[in-house]
Design a protein around this motif. Structure first.
Motif, PDB file in Angstrom:
ATOM      1  N   SER A 158      42.745  38.906  24.522  1.00 23.72           N
ATOM      2  CA  SER A 158      42.946  37.886  25.565  1.00 23.72           C
ATOM      3  C   SER A 158      42.749  38.475  26.953  1.00 23.72           C
ATOM      4  O   SER A 158      42.170  37.836  27.834  1.00 23.72           O
ATOM      5  N   GLN A 159      43.218  39.709  27.156  1.00 25.70           N
ATOM      6  CA  GLN A 159      43.027  40.376  28.444  1.00 25.70           C
ATOM      7  C   GLN A 159      41.545  40.636  28.692  1.00 25.70           C
ATOM      8  O   GLN A 159      41.032  40.404  29.797  1.00 25.70           O
ATOM      9  N   LEU A 160      40.850  41.114  27.676  1.00 25.49           N
ATOM     10  CA  LEU A 160      39.415  41.363  27.809  1.00 25.49           C
ATOM     11  C   LEU A 160      38.663  40.065  28.035  1.00 25.49           C
ATOM     12  O   LEU A 160      37.740  40.004  28.862  1.00 25.49           O
ATOM     13  N   PHE A 161      39.042  39.015  27.337  1.00 28.85           N
ATOM     14  CA  PHE A 161      38.420  37.699  27.485  1.00 28.85           C
ATOM     15  C   PHE A 161      38.525  37.218  28.933  1.00 28.85           C
ATOM     16  O   PHE A 161      37.550  36.762  29.524  1.00 28.85           O
ATOM     17  N   GLU A 162      39.724  37.346  29.510  1.00 27.48           N
ATOM     18  CA  GLU A 162      39.927  36.913  30.897  1.00 27.48           C
ATOM     19  C   GLU A 162      39.102  37.754  31.860  1.00 27.48           C
ATOM     20  O   GLU A 162      38.491  37.229  32.801  1.00 27.48           O
ATOM     21  N   LEU A 163      39.065  39.070  31.623  1.00 27.37           N
ATOM     22  CA  LEU A 163      38.273  39.959  32.473  1.00 27.37           C
ATOM     23  C   LEU A 163      36.794  39.576  32.430  1.00 27.37           C
ATOM     24  O   LEU A 163      36.133  39.486  33.474  1.00 27.37           O
ATOM     25  N   MET A 164      36.266  39.326  31.241  1.00 25.51           N
ATOM     26  CA  MET A 164      34.851  38.993  31.106  1.00 25.51           C
ATOM     27  C   MET A 164      34.531  37.647  31.743  1.00 25.51           C
ATOM     28  O   MET A 164      33.476  37.482  32.370  1.00 25.51           O
ATOM     29  N   LEU A 165      35.426  36.681  31.602  1.00 27.01           N
ATOM     30  CA  LEU A 165      35.202  35.379  32.220  1.00 27.01           C
ATOM     31  C   LEU A 165      35.198  35.485  33.738  1.00 27.01           C
ATOM     32  O   LEU A 165      34.332  34.900  34.415  1.00 27.01           O
ATOM     33  N   GLU A 166      36.161  36.216  34.282  1.00 26.33           N
ATOM     34  CA  GLU A 166      36.226  36.357  35.736  1.00 26.33           C
ATOM     35  C   GLU A 166      35.025  37.113  36.280  1.00 26.33           C
ATOM     36  O   GLU A 166      34.511  36.781  37.348  1.00 26.33           O
ATOM     37  N   HIS A 167      34.585  38.121  35.540  1.00 26.53           N
ATOM     38  CA  HIS A 167      33.396  38.863  35.972  1.00 26.53           C
ATOM     39  C   HIS A 167      32.184  37.942  36.011  1.00 26.53           C
ATOM     40  O   HIS A 167      31.404  37.970  36.977  1.00 26.53           O
ATOM     41  N   ALA A 168      32.014  37.123  34.984  1.00 26.45           N
ATOM     42  CA  ALA A 168      30.877  36.201  34.940  1.00 26.45           C
ATOM     43  C   ALA A 168      30.959  35.195  36.093  1.00 26.45           C
ATOM     44  O   ALA A 168      29.949  34.890  36.746  1.00 26.45           O
ATOM     45  N   GLN A 169      32.151  34.701  36.368  1.00 29.37           N
ATOM     46  CA  GLN A 169      32.324  33.749  37.472  1.00 29.37           C
ATOM     47  C   GLN A 169      32.035  34.402  38.813  1.00 29.37           C
ATOM     48  O   GLN A 169      31.436  33.785  39.698  1.00 29.37           O
ATOM     49  N   MET A 170      32.435  35.679  38.962  1.00 31.42           N
ATOM     50  CA  MET A 170      32.154  36.406  40.207  1.00 31.42           C
ATOM     51  C   MET A 170      30.651  36.525  40.420  1.00 31.42           C
ATOM     52  O   MET A 170      30.143  36.300  41.526  1.00 31.42           O
ATOM     53  N   GLN A 270      34.994  38.013  48.859  1.00 35.89           N
ATOM     54  CA  GLN A 270      34.684  36.846  48.038  1.00 35.89           C
ATOM     55  C   GLN A 270      34.808  37.187  46.551  1.00 35.89           C
ATOM     56  O   GLN A 270      35.324  36.381  45.767  1.00 35.89           O
ATOM     57  N   CYS A 271      34.347  38.381  46.175  1.00 37.37           N
ATOM     58  CA  CYS A 271      34.448  38.805  44.782  1.00 37.37           C
ATOM     59  C   CYS A 271      35.902  38.915  44.340  1.00 37.37           C
ATOM     60  O   CYS A 271      36.277  38.479  43.239  1.00 37.37           O
ATOM     61  N   LEU A 272      36.729  39.491  45.185  1.00 38.37           N
ATOM     62  CA  LEU A 272      38.142  39.652  44.844  1.00 38.37           C
ATOM     63  C   LEU A 272      38.853  38.308  44.779  1.00 38.37           C
ATOM     64  O   LEU A 272      39.784  38.131  43.987  1.00 38.37           O
ATOM     65  N   ASP A 273      38.421  37.353  45.603  1.00 37.78           N
ATOM     66  CA  ASP A 273      39.010  36.015  45.556  1.00 37.78           C
ATOM     67  C   ASP A 273      38.762  35.368  44.202  1.00 37.78           C
ATOM     68  O   ASP A 273      39.630  34.675  43.657  1.00 37.78           O
ATOM     69  N   VAL A 274      37.558  35.580  43.649  1.00 34.40           N
ATOM     70  CA  VAL A 274      37.216  34.999  42.356  1.00 34.40           C
ATOM     71  C   VAL A 274      37.952  35.715  41.224  1.00 34.40           C
ATOM     72  O   VAL A 274      38.424  35.086  40.275  1.00 34.40           O
ATOM     73  N   MET A 275      38.079  37.033  41.348  1.00 35.35           N
ATOM     74  CA  MET A 275      38.662  37.840  40.266  1.00 35.35           C
ATOM     75  C   MET A 275      40.130  38.154  40.529  1.00 35.35           C
ATOM     76  O   MET A 275      40.572  39.308  40.422  1.00 35.35           O
ATOM     77  N   GLN A 276      40.901  37.144  40.838  1.00 35.83           N
ATOM     78  CA  GLN A 276      42.308  37.361  41.178  1.00 35.83           C
ATOM     79  C   GLN A 276      43.103  37.928  40.012  1.00 35.83           C
ATOM     80  O   GLN A 276      43.941  38.817  40.181  1.00 35.83           O
ATOM     81  N   GLY A 277      42.845  37.427  38.806  1.00 33.07           N
ATOM     82  CA  GLY A 277      43.590  37.914  37.650  1.00 33.07           C
ATOM     83  C   GLY A 277      43.306  39.373  37.355  1.00 33.07           C
ATOM     84  O   GLY A 277      44.215  40.163  37.114  1.00 33.07           O
ATOM     85  N   THR A 278      42.012  39.736  37.388  1.00 31.83           N
ATOM     86  CA  THR A 278      41.621  41.119  37.115  1.00 31.83           C
ATOM     87  C   THR A 278      42.253  42.074  38.103  1.00 31.83           C
ATOM     88  O   THR A 278      42.655  43.184  37.738  1.00 31.83           O
ATOM     89  N   HIS A 279      42.356  41.664  39.357  1.00 31.32           N
ATOM     90  CA  HIS A 279      42.864  42.565  40.385  1.00 31.32           C
ATOM     91  C   HIS A 279      44.338  42.338  40.699  1.00 31.32           C
ATOM     92  O   HIS A 279      44.838  42.792  41.725  1.00 31.32           O
ATOM     93  N   SER A 280      45.014  41.652  39.787  1.00 32.93           N
ATOM     94  CA  SER A 280      46.465  41.537  39.907  1.00 32.93           C
ATOM     95  C   SER A 280      47.077  41.965  38.574  1.00 32.93           C
ATOM     96  O   SER A 280      47.214  43.162  38.313  1.00 32.93           O
ATOM     97  N   ARG A 284      45.603  47.240  35.886  1.00 33.19           N
ATOM     98  CA  ARG A 284      45.788  48.495  35.149  1.00 33.19           C
ATOM     99  C   ARG A 284      44.943  48.477  33.878  1.00 33.19           C
ATOM    100  O   ARG A 284      44.324  49.492  33.519  1.00 33.19           O
ATOM    101  N   PHE A 285      44.914  47.352  33.183  1.00 29.87           N
ATOM    102  CA  PHE A 285      44.076  47.202  31.987  1.00 29.87           C
ATOM    103  C   PHE A 285      42.618  47.483  32.320  1.00 29.87           C
ATOM    104  O   PHE A 285      41.936  48.231  31.614  1.00 29.87           O
ATOM    105  N   PHE A 286      42.139  46.916  33.410  1.00 32.91           N
ATOM    106  CA  PHE A 286      40.758  47.125  33.832  1.00 32.91           C
ATOM    107  C   PHE A 286      40.492  48.596  34.138  1.00 32.91           C
ATOM    108  O   PHE A 286      39.493  49.178  33.685  1.00 32.91           O
TER     109      PHE A 286
END
Length: 323
Positions: A158-170, A270-280, A284-286
């Protein structure tokens, strides 16, 4: 876009827990508890084979490091240079490892690819191991019962799934919009490429849910584990090919856009705004998916963020998790 690493190591690059460092040399660090330089050095020290005794101190304008009879202060690079001399493996100072002519937003994307690739490989190996054991307990007390292990596996995916989705959206909302200026129609093709694997990613998530409710002795349990392993292997192969194609065909176009440093800083925000979950909550997982110098280079780029409170919060997520 060359760097110091010829190939990505398959072994885990891990921030060592404190109880593993008791036999290592002890260093003392003094610095303002909420300053970015202090947090940055504390992050670097997590990769070193040392035990850190940190003393918050508002009287120190710059972080001060003590090791045996040595005292080091000054810039962050001064401290990291000293650490790399005294404790050379692994190195954390990034100077000279990365092509400075490459827009740092390109490195942001590349390093995210590296982290996701590492986590995909880790999940793939874990799934293979689950299938090989047929749902039997691993023998590792930390994993617990087979059902508990599947829950931990589900949380990791689930963590990886969220990371990949946010990366694609970024990429879709920020990076590809910039590249569109260099090659019209690029965004549409790139977005279609992203959409291709989404059904598979969702399918894997549903597979894991199904396994979680099956009894380990059920005839369908072993078959489900094997199918999960196969689908994860396919996702890993598709993703790695996709990342390689982006880095070969798309990211070089970013250099043609000739973004100024100020424009790059705006893009970073702008990238960090999109990837809020990854960078909050996932930061650490990332970071666990990056080699030490890659991790420190990523922090170098994040330090350019206009919201310095955001930077402090991200660094705190890494350091305070261990302390």
């Amino acid at each position: 876009m060359g760097n110091c690493f010829g190939s990505r190591k398959s072994g885990r690059v891990e921030i060592a827990p404190a109880d593993m460092l008791k036999k290592h040399p002890s260093v003392k660090l003094y610095g303002h508890p909420n300053s970015i330089p202090t947090y940055y050095i504390r992050c670097a020290l997590l990769y070193k084979p040392v035990t850190v005794n940190f003393t918050p101190s508002i009287i120190h304008q710059s972080p001060l490091l003590q090791y045996k009879s040595d005292t080091v202060t000054g810039s962050v690079n001064d401290v990291l240079r000293y650490l790399d001399v005294k404790f050379p493996d692994p190195k954390v100072l990034t100077g000279g490892c990365y092509d400075e002519t490459t827009p740092f937003i390109v490195w942001l994307v590349i390093l995210q690819h590296r982290s996701m690739t590492w986590h995909l490989e880790r999940m793939g190996r874990w799934a293979e191991d689950l299938a090989a054991r047929g749902g039997k307990a691993r023998g590792d007390p930390a994993m617990g019962t087979p059902r508990m292990e599947v829950r931990k596996f589900a949380r990791g995916y689930s963590q990886l799934f969220e990371l990949m989705l946010e990366h694609a959206q970024m990429e879709e909302r920020v990076v590809f919009q910039i590249l569109e200026k260099a090659d019209r129609g690029l965004s549409k093709a790139a977005n279609e490429e992203h959409a291709r694997d989404l059904p598979m990613m969702n399918g894997i998530k549903e597979d894991i849910k199904s396994i979680g409710v099956l009894d380990s002795g059920h005839p369908a349990y072993q078959e489900s584990l094997c199918n999960l392993s196969t689908r994860l292997k396919t996702l890993k192969e598709h993703s790695k090919k996709h990342f390689e194609e982006e880095e070969k065909n798309l990211l070089p176009l970013m250099e043609a856009t000739e973004l100024s440093k100020a424009q790059q800083d705006k893009v970073l925000d702008q990238c960090l705004d999109v990837m809020q979950g990854t960078h909050s909550h996932l930061f650490r997982f990332f970071m666990e998916g990056l080699l030490p110098q890659d991790a420190m280079h990523y922090l170098d780029m994040l330090s350019r963020c206009s919201d310095q409170n955001r930077v402090t919060s991200m660094l705190r997520l890494i350091v305070d998790k261990v302390v």
